[in-house]
Write a protein that holds these residues in place. Structure first.
Motif, PDB file in Angstrom:
ATOM      1  N   ASP A   1       0.951  -1.087   0.043  1.00  0.00           N
ATOM      2  CA  ASP A   1      -0.249  -0.003  -0.057  1.00  0.00           C
ATOM      3  C   ASP A   1       0.909   1.220   0.000  1.00  0.00           C
ATOM      4  O   ASP A   1       1.946   1.156   0.535  1.00  0.00           O
ATOM      5  CB  ASP A   1      -0.781   0.136   1.346  1.00  0.00           C
ATOM      6  N   PRO A   2       0.426   2.128  -0.684  1.00  0.00           N
ATOM      7  CA  PRO A   2       1.149   3.676  -0.534  1.00  0.00           C
ATOM      8  C   PRO A   2       1.325   4.361   0.678  1.00  0.00           C
ATOM      9  O   PRO A   2       0.353   3.922   1.493  1.00  0.00           O
ATOM     10  CB  PRO A   2       0.574   4.316  -1.787  1.00  0.00           C
ATOM     11  N   PHE A   3       2.307   4.998   0.978  1.00  0.00           N
ATOM     12  CA  PHE A   3       2.383   6.028   1.975  1.00  0.00           C
ATOM     13  C   PHE A   3       2.357   7.322   1.536  1.00  0.00           C
ATOM     14  O   PHE A   3       2.927   7.490   0.550  1.00  0.00           O
ATOM     15  CB  PHE A   3       3.544   5.404   2.927  1.00  0.00           C
ATOM     16  N   PHE A   4       2.092   8.238   2.611  1.00  0.00           N
ATOM     17  CA  PHE A   4       2.291   9.950   2.414  1.00  0.00           C
ATOM     18  C   PHE A   4       3.235  10.116   3.502  1.00  0.00           C
ATOM     19  O   PHE A   4       3.563   9.467   4.404  1.00  0.00           O
ATOM     20  CB  PHE A   4       1.115  10.599   2.620  1.00  0.00           C
ATOM     21  N   PHE A   5       4.263  11.159   3.168  1.00  0.00           N
ATOM     22  CA  PHE A   5       5.075  11.766   4.035  1.00  0.00           C
ATOM     23  C   PHE A   5       4.523  12.793   4.700  1.00  0.00           C
ATOM     24  O   PHE A   5       4.307  13.966   3.885  1.00  0.00           O
ATOM     25  CB  PHE A   5       6.477  12.073   3.703  1.00  0.00           C
ATOM     26  N   GLY A   6       4.058  12.787   5.754  1.00  0.00           N
ATOM     27  CA  GLY A   6       3.678  14.306   6.554  1.00  0.00           C
ATOM     28  C   GLY A   6       4.575  14.905   7.276  1.00  0.00           C
ATOM     29  O   GLY A   6       5.404  14.484   7.933  1.00  0.00           O
ATOM     30  N   TYR A   7       4.890  16.327   6.823  1.00  0.00           N
ATOM     31  CA  TYR A   7       6.101  17.377   7.289  1.00  0.00           C
ATOM     32  C   TYR A   7       5.340  18.246   8.112  1.00  0.00           C
ATOM     33  O   TYR A   7       6.257  19.311   8.383  1.00  0.00           O
ATOM     34  CB  TYR A   7       6.888  17.487   6.301  1.00  0.00           C
ATOM     35  N   GLY A   8       3.964  18.487   8.280  1.00  0.00           N
ATOM     36  CA  GLY A   8       3.407  19.713   8.870  1.00  0.00           C
ATOM     37  C   GLY A   8       2.277  19.195   9.948  1.00  0.00           C
ATOM     38  O   GLY A   8       2.638  18.289  10.742  1.00  0.00           O
TER      39      GLY A   8
ATOM     40  N   TYR B   1       0.688  28.410   4.664  1.00  0.00           N
ATOM     41  CA  TYR B   1       0.743  27.154   4.761  1.00  0.00           C
ATOM     42  C   TYR B   1       2.190  26.449   4.758  1.00  0.00           C
ATOM     43  O   TYR B   1       2.818  27.203   3.613  1.00  0.00           O
ATOM     44  CB  TYR B   1      -0.264  25.885   4.242  1.00  0.00           C
ATOM     45  N   LEU B   2       2.506  25.519   5.357  1.00  0.00           N
ATOM     46  CA  LEU B   2       3.628  24.803   4.976  1.00  0.00           C
ATOM     47  C   LEU B   2       3.545  23.897   3.690  1.00  0.00           C
ATOM     48  O   LEU B   2       2.547  23.493   2.982  1.00  0.00           O
ATOM     49  CB  LEU B   2       3.993  23.708   6.026  1.00  0.00           C
ATOM     50  N   THR B   3       4.799  24.233   2.885  1.00  0.00           N
ATOM     51  CA  THR B   3       4.826  23.201   1.623  1.00  0.00           C
ATOM     52  C   THR B   3       6.402  22.599   1.627  1.00  0.00           C
ATOM     53  O   THR B   3       7.269  23.008   2.573  1.00  0.00           O
ATOM     54  CB  THR B   3       4.662  23.874   0.403  1.00  0.00           C
ATOM     55  N   ALA B   4       6.718  21.766   0.755  1.00  0.00           N
ATOM     56  CA  ALA B   4       7.706  21.053   0.794  1.00  0.00           C
ATOM     57  C   ALA B   4       8.522  21.524  -0.529  1.00  0.00           C
ATOM     58  O   ALA B   4       7.571  21.649  -1.377  1.00  0.00           O
ATOM     59  CB  ALA B   4       7.634  19.493   0.793  1.00  0.00           C
TER      60      ALA B   4
ATOM     61  N   GLN C   1      14.350  25.087  12.790  1.00  0.00           N
ATOM     62  CA  GLN C   1      15.358  25.137  12.176  1.00  0.00           C
ATOM     63  C   GLN C   1      15.482  24.662  10.594  1.00  0.00           C
ATOM     64  O   GLN C   1      16.072  25.385   9.492  1.00  0.00           O
ATOM     65  CB  GLN C   1      16.443  24.495  12.626  1.00  0.00           C
ATOM     66  N   THR C   2      14.561  23.674  10.380  1.00  0.00           N
ATOM     67  CA  THR C   2      14.584  23.316   9.007  1.00  0.00           C
ATOM     68  C   THR C   2      13.343  23.705   8.070  1.00  0.00           C
ATOM     69  O   THR C   2      12.976  23.030   7.170  1.00  0.00           O
ATOM     70  CB  THR C   2      14.359  21.668   8.833  1.00  0.00           C
ATOM     71  N   THR C   3      12.815  24.933   8.615  1.00  0.00           N
ATOM     72  CA  THR C   3      11.605  25.511   7.924  1.00  0.00           C
ATOM     73  C   THR C   3      12.247  26.866   7.452  1.00  0.00           C
ATOM     74  O   THR C   3      12.610  27.674   8.471  1.00  0.00           O
ATOM     75  CB  THR C   3      10.531  25.434   8.638  1.00  0.00           C
ATOM     76  N   SER C   4      11.867  27.309   6.264  1.00  0.00           N
ATOM     77  CA  SER C   4      12.124  28.855   5.914  1.00  0.00           C
ATOM     78  C   SER C   4      10.915  29.616   5.884  1.00  0.00           C
ATOM     79  O   SER C   4       9.761  28.999   5.811  1.00  0.00           O
ATOM     80  CB  SER C   4      13.039  28.873   4.684  1.00  0.00           C
TER      81      SER C   4
ATOM     82  N   TRP D   1      14.687  17.754   0.530  1.00  0.00           N
ATOM     83  CA  TRP D   1      13.488  18.428   0.935  1.00  0.00           C
ATOM     84  C   TRP D   1      13.717  19.421   1.932  1.00  0.00           C
ATOM     85  O   TRP D   1      14.530  18.981   3.015  1.00  0.00           O
ATOM     86  CB  TRP D   1      12.261  17.670   0.929  1.00  0.00           C
ATOM     87  N   ARG D   2      12.936  20.548   2.040  1.00  0.00           N
ATOM     88  CA  ARG D   2      12.860  21.446   3.146  1.00  0.00           C
ATOM     89  C   ARG D   2      11.525  21.917   3.033  1.00  0.00           C
ATOM     90  O   ARG D   2      10.734  21.964   2.296  1.00  0.00           O
ATOM     91  CB  ARG D   2      13.903  22.547   3.109  1.00  0.00           C
ATOM     92  N   ARG D   3      10.978  22.579   4.428  1.00  0.00           N
ATOM     93  CA  ARG D   3       9.874  23.055   4.466  1.00  0.00           C
ATOM     94  C   ARG D   3       9.956  24.473   4.405  1.00  0.00           C
ATOM     95  O   ARG D   3      11.009  25.280   4.641  1.00  0.00           O
ATOM     96  CB  ARG D   3       9.200  22.956   5.948  1.00  0.00           C
ATOM     97  N   ALA D   4       8.860  25.047   3.752  1.00  0.00           N
ATOM     98  CA  ALA D   4       8.685  26.669   3.638  1.00  0.00           C
ATOM     99  C   ALA D   4       7.364  26.972   3.932  1.00  0.00           C
ATOM    100  O   ALA D   4       6.433  26.263   3.598  1.00  0.00           O
ATOM    101  CB  ALA D   4       9.201  27.079   2.250  1.00  0.00           C
ATOM    102  N   TRP D   5       7.177  27.969   4.522  1.00  0.00           N
ATOM    103  CA  TRP D   5       5.838  28.845   4.616  1.00  0.00           C
ATOM    104  C   TRP D   5       5.606  29.447   3.416  1.00  0.00           C
ATOM    105  O   TRP D   5       6.433  30.217   2.723  1.00  0.00           O
ATOM    106  CB  TRP D   5       5.829  29.815   5.796  1.00  0.00           C
TER     107      TRP D   5
END
Length: 187
Positions: free
Chosen positions: A6-13, A48-51, A146-149, A34-38
């Motif tokens: 089954d597939p999975f999603f990666f949630g980062y927010g 919102y956060l995006t990758a 630290q890992t979000t811009s 990847w990094r997160r960004a507002w």
């Protein structure tokens, strides 16, 4: 446990906060490249956060199973985003094996920087940090910052009347941690 096919999603927010969804078999994970960004997207009223692809970065989050390839409910929740497959050699899952994982990111042609008219909601940030605190502890919550811009964005304090639809109640200690990390990061 369902088969790993089954597939999975990666949630980062907010998807790191298990109180905001009911997807099974959520596991801590790390994805490189990847990094997160507002970001503000024209498809939503607030930031919102995006990758964002970034070869020099990595982010922690959760992977969770999408049983029977039924993406409909998650795609509806994440309607301002599109899904992108994550190469298996860029993701490490604690307690997991090989799996097909996708990440949500906003449409760059509809993105803009957050603004006074499109701020970061504190109720949304609270949910995200609460999730990181529960899964990765205080160090993980600090690492989220630290890992979000995009921290130059305005923040709207909507805690008394949350605009975020999946807002959660935070303990006094959790609220203080969010406020302290936000204050330290914005200086």
């Amino acid at each position: 446990m369902r088969p790993m096919s089954d597939p999975f999603f990666f949630g980062y927010g907010s998807l790191v906060n298990a109180a905001t969804h009911s997807y099974p078999n959520a596991l801590p994970a790390n994805v490189t490249g990847w990094r997160r960004a507002w970001r503000h997207t024209r498809m939503r009223d607030v930031a919102y956060l995006t990758a964002v692809p970034d070869a020099a970065s990595d982010i922690q989050g959760l992977v969770a199973q999408v049983p029977d390839y039924d993406w409909a409910a998650l795609d509806e929740r994440e309607y301002a985003y599109f899904r992108t497959p994550i190469p298996s050699d860029t993701i490490t899952v604690r307690g997991g094996g090989d799996m097909s994982v996708q990440i949500y990111q906003t449409h760059t042609d509809k993105d803009a920087a957050p603004s006074v008219r499109h701020p970061i909601l504190l109720s949304y940030l609270d949910v995200v940090v609460q999730g990181y605190l529960q899964v990765f502890g205080k160090e993980g919550a600090a690492r989220f910052f630290q890992t979000t811009s995009g921290w130059d964005a305005p923040i709207q304090n909507d805690r008394a009347d949350p605009r975020y639809p999946r807002a959660q109640r935070l303990s006094a200690a959790e609220t203080k941690l969010v406020d302290d990390l936000l204050s330290a990061h914005m200086q």
